[in-house]
Every structure is written in structure tokens, then in C-alpha cells.
Design a protein around this motif. Sequence first.
Motif, PDB file in Angstrom:
ATOM      1  N   ILE A   7      17.786  21.609  18.963  1.00 52.98           N
ATOM      2  CA  ILE A   7      18.553  22.677  18.455  1.00 52.98           C
ATOM      3  C   ILE A   7      18.398  23.840  19.529  1.00 52.98           C
ATOM      4  CG2 ILE A   7      18.224  24.837  17.037  1.00 52.98           C
ATOM      5  CD1 ILE A   7      16.833  22.637  14.902  1.00 52.98           C
ATOM      6  N   GLU A   8      17.605  24.122  20.219  1.00 51.82           N
ATOM      7  CA  GLU A   8      17.666  24.993  21.599  1.00 51.82           C
ATOM      8  C   GLU A   8      18.835  24.792  22.337  1.00 51.82           C
ATOM      9  OE1 GLU A   8      13.762  25.287  23.497  1.00 51.82           O
ATOM     10  OE2 GLU A   8      13.030  26.414  21.285  1.00 51.82           O
ATOM     11  N   ALA A   9      19.068  23.409  22.944  1.00 54.94           N
ATOM     12  CA  ALA A   9      20.227  22.873  23.683  1.00 54.94           C
ATOM     13  C   ALA A   9      21.257  23.306  23.162  1.00 54.94           C
ATOM     14  CB  ALA A   9      19.837  21.470  24.018  1.00 54.94           C
ATOM     15  N   TYR A  10      21.445  23.049  21.834  1.00 55.42           N
ATOM     16  CA  TYR A  10      22.522  23.091  21.044  1.00 55.42           C
ATOM     17  C   TYR A  10      23.093  24.508  21.084  1.00 55.42           C
ATOM     18  CZ  TYR A  10      26.219  22.874  17.232  1.00 55.42           C
ATOM     19  OH  TYR A  10      27.477  23.261  16.481  1.00 55.42           O
ATOM     20  N   ASP A  11      22.050  25.381  20.697  1.00 55.62           N
ATOM     21  CA  ASP A  11      22.417  26.757  20.830  1.00 55.62           C
ATOM     22  C   ASP A  11      22.618  27.429  21.942  1.00 55.62           C
ATOM     23  OD1 ASP A  11      21.727  27.090  18.120  1.00 55.62           O
ATOM     24  OD2 ASP A  11      19.559  27.798  18.330  1.00 55.62           O
ATOM     25  N   ASN A  12      21.994  26.964  22.774  1.00 60.16           N
ATOM     26  CA  ASN A  12      22.397  27.352  24.683  1.00 60.16           C
ATOM     27  C   ASN A  12      23.942  26.930  25.020  1.00 60.16           C
ATOM     28  OD1 ASN A  12      21.957  28.508  27.178  1.00 60.16           O
ATOM     29  ND2 ASN A  12      21.670  26.316  27.966  1.00 60.16           N
ATOM     30  N   THR A  13      24.192  25.894  24.437  1.00 63.67           N
ATOM     31  CA  THR A  13      25.810  25.304  24.514  1.00 63.67           C
ATOM     32  C   THR A  13      26.711  26.339  23.794  1.00 63.67           C
ATOM     33  OG1 THR A  13      24.902  22.969  24.708  1.00 63.67           O
ATOM     34  CG2 THR A  13      27.312  23.431  24.145  1.00 63.67           C
ATOM     35  N   LEU A  14      26.241  26.418  22.555  1.00 65.22           N
ATOM     36  CA  LEU A  14      27.189  27.578  21.782  1.00 65.22           C
ATOM     37  C   LEU A  14      27.176  28.771  22.627  1.00 65.22           C
ATOM     38  CD1 LEU A  14      26.371  27.030  18.159  1.00 65.22           C
ATOM     39  CD2 LEU A  14      28.484  26.196  19.342  1.00 65.22           C
ATOM     40  N   GLU A  15      26.175  29.381  23.213  1.00 63.80           N
ATOM     41  CA  GLU A  15      26.301  30.616  23.902  1.00 63.80           C
ATOM     42  C   GLU A  15      27.232  30.613  25.247  1.00 63.80           C
ATOM     43  OE1 GLU A  15      22.252  31.725  24.631  1.00 63.80           O
ATOM     44  OE2 GLU A  15      21.619  31.703  22.505  1.00 63.80           O
ATOM     45  N   ASN A  16      27.548  29.539  25.806  1.00 62.95           N
ATOM     46  CA  ASN A  16      28.147  29.346  26.953  1.00 62.95           C
ATOM     47  C   ASN A  16      29.632  28.878  26.747  1.00 62.95           C
ATOM     48  OD1 ASN A  16      26.073  30.180  28.820  1.00 62.95           O
ATOM     49  ND2 ASN A  16      24.836  28.234  28.262  1.00 62.95           N
ATOM     50  N   ILE A  17      30.030  28.817  25.504  1.00 64.37           N
ATOM     51  CA  ILE A  17      31.293  28.459  25.264  1.00 64.37           C
ATOM     52  C   ILE A  17      32.411  29.664  25.753  1.00 64.37           C
ATOM     53  CG2 ILE A  17      33.079  27.957  23.278  1.00 64.37           C
ATOM     54  CD1 ILE A  17      30.662  26.385  21.707  1.00 64.37           C
ATOM     55  N   PRO A  18      33.371  29.350  26.567  1.00 60.15           N
ATOM     56  CA  PRO A  18      34.254  30.365  26.787  1.00 60.15           C
ATOM     57  C   PRO A  18      34.995  31.180  25.437  1.00 60.15           C
ATOM     58  CG  PRO A  18      34.624  28.350  28.013  1.00 60.15           C
ATOM     59  CD  PRO A  18      34.003  28.085  26.857  1.00 60.15           C
ATOM     60  N   LYS A  19      34.983  32.425  25.883  1.00 62.48           N
ATOM     61  CA  LYS A  19      35.394  33.302  24.708  1.00 62.48           C
ATOM     62  C   LYS A  19      36.594  32.976  23.954  1.00 62.48           C
ATOM     63  CE  LYS A  19      32.912  37.430  26.285  1.00 62.48           C
ATOM     64  NZ  LYS A  19      31.682  36.865  25.952  1.00 62.48           N
ATOM     65  N   ARG A  23       8.841  17.006  15.721  1.00 63.42           N
ATOM     66  CA  ARG A  23       9.328  18.503  15.696  1.00 63.42           C
ATOM     67  C   ARG A  23       9.705  18.866  16.866  1.00 63.42           C
ATOM     68  NH1 ARG A  23       6.813  22.303  11.423  1.00 63.42           N
ATOM     69  NH2 ARG A  23       7.466  20.462  10.317  1.00 63.42           N
ATOM     70  N   LYS A  24       8.997  18.803  17.935  1.00 60.61           N
ATOM     71  CA  LYS A  24       9.076  19.170  19.355  1.00 60.61           C
ATOM     72  C   LYS A  24      10.591  18.726  19.877  1.00 60.61           C
ATOM     73  CE  LYS A  24       7.408  19.521  23.939  1.00 60.61           C
ATOM     74  NZ  LYS A  24       6.409  19.101  24.879  1.00 60.61           N
ATOM     75  N   THR A  25      11.034  17.357  19.710  1.00 62.17           N
ATOM     76  CA  THR A  25      12.059  16.952  20.094  1.00 62.17           C
ATOM     77  C   THR A  25      13.218  17.816  19.261  1.00 62.17           C
ATOM     78  OG1 THR A  25      11.559  14.608  20.530  1.00 62.17           O
ATOM     79  CG2 THR A  25      13.686  14.703  20.157  1.00 62.17           C
ATOM     80  N   LEU A  26      13.033  18.018  17.807  1.00 59.09           N
ATOM     81  CA  LEU A  26      14.167  18.652  17.073  1.00 59.09           C
ATOM     82  C   LEU A  26      14.451  19.973  17.783  1.00 59.09           C
ATOM     83  CD1 LEU A  26      16.291  18.738  14.780  1.00 59.09           C
ATOM     84  CD2 LEU A  26      14.532  19.178  13.437  1.00 59.09           C
ATOM     85  N   THR A  27      13.226  20.798  17.924  1.00 59.47           N
ATOM     86  CA  THR A  27      13.380  22.067  18.328  1.00 59.47           C
ATOM     87  C   THR A  27      13.954  22.140  19.800  1.00 59.47           C
ATOM     88  OG1 THR A  27      11.412  22.481  17.363  1.00 59.47           O
ATOM     89  CG2 THR A  27      11.942  24.109  19.134  1.00 59.47           C
ATOM     90  N   THR A  28      13.741  21.177  20.599  1.00 64.50           N
ATOM     91  CA  THR A  28      14.480  21.239  22.013  1.00 64.50           C
ATOM     92  C   THR A  28      15.912  20.721  21.396  1.00 64.50           C
ATOM     93  OG1 THR A  28      12.458  20.274  22.802  1.00 64.50           O
ATOM     94  CG2 THR A  28      14.667  19.887  24.268  1.00 64.50           C
TER      95      THR A  28
END
Length: 111
Positions: A8-20, A1-6
Amino acid sequence: RKTLTTLIEAYDNTLENIPKEYLINLNEFYPGVFLIKGMTGENIARLQGFIYLICDSLHNIPGVRINGEFDELTERSVIAIQRQVGLEDTGIVGPATWYQIVEKAKRVVKE
């Protein structure tokens, strides 16, 4: 569960940093979780939208209702697409299946 959470957080962080300028294609991005029969929600509706485009143009898969519910019809359509593109026909939408569905939908729209 901890790995999955990590992950998902990394994926979400990547999405937040995508150029507009790339956000126009955001709908095509893999949602980060395996999509399976019985699931509901926006990611399923996005999947069904892509499948609908394929069905509407090619008429060689069972079909789909865009209702946000991964139902029997959606599963049969996913399996048909997996067979067509040479993937294992599990009915589960992971990254490889998502990519193939999105690319197939984009090709039929261009034709």
C-alpha cells in the motif's frame, strides 16, 4: 500484514509521483485494495459510478445505486460484468475486474 502495508505504501508513493498531466485520469486508477460486499466509502462510490455509466447505456446488468455501499445490487452487477468479460464471477473487485469495468464504462461514454 507487513507485506500488505508495504504494498500500500508503494502504491501510494507511485500515485504521488504521477505527472500532473495524468491526474485527470486519477479516478480510473485501481484503489489498491480488493473491494467486497459490505465495504463502504469513496472507492465503492467510484466503482458504482463506473457501473452506473455501463447500466445507463447498455441496460444488460442488474443496476446500481451510487451510495458508497457495496450492497447486494452492486455485487450482482459486478458478477454480471465479470461474466460478460470472461472473468471468474466472484463478485469481488480486484485489479482485473476494476480495469474491465473502467474500460467498459469509458467505451459506452464514447459511443
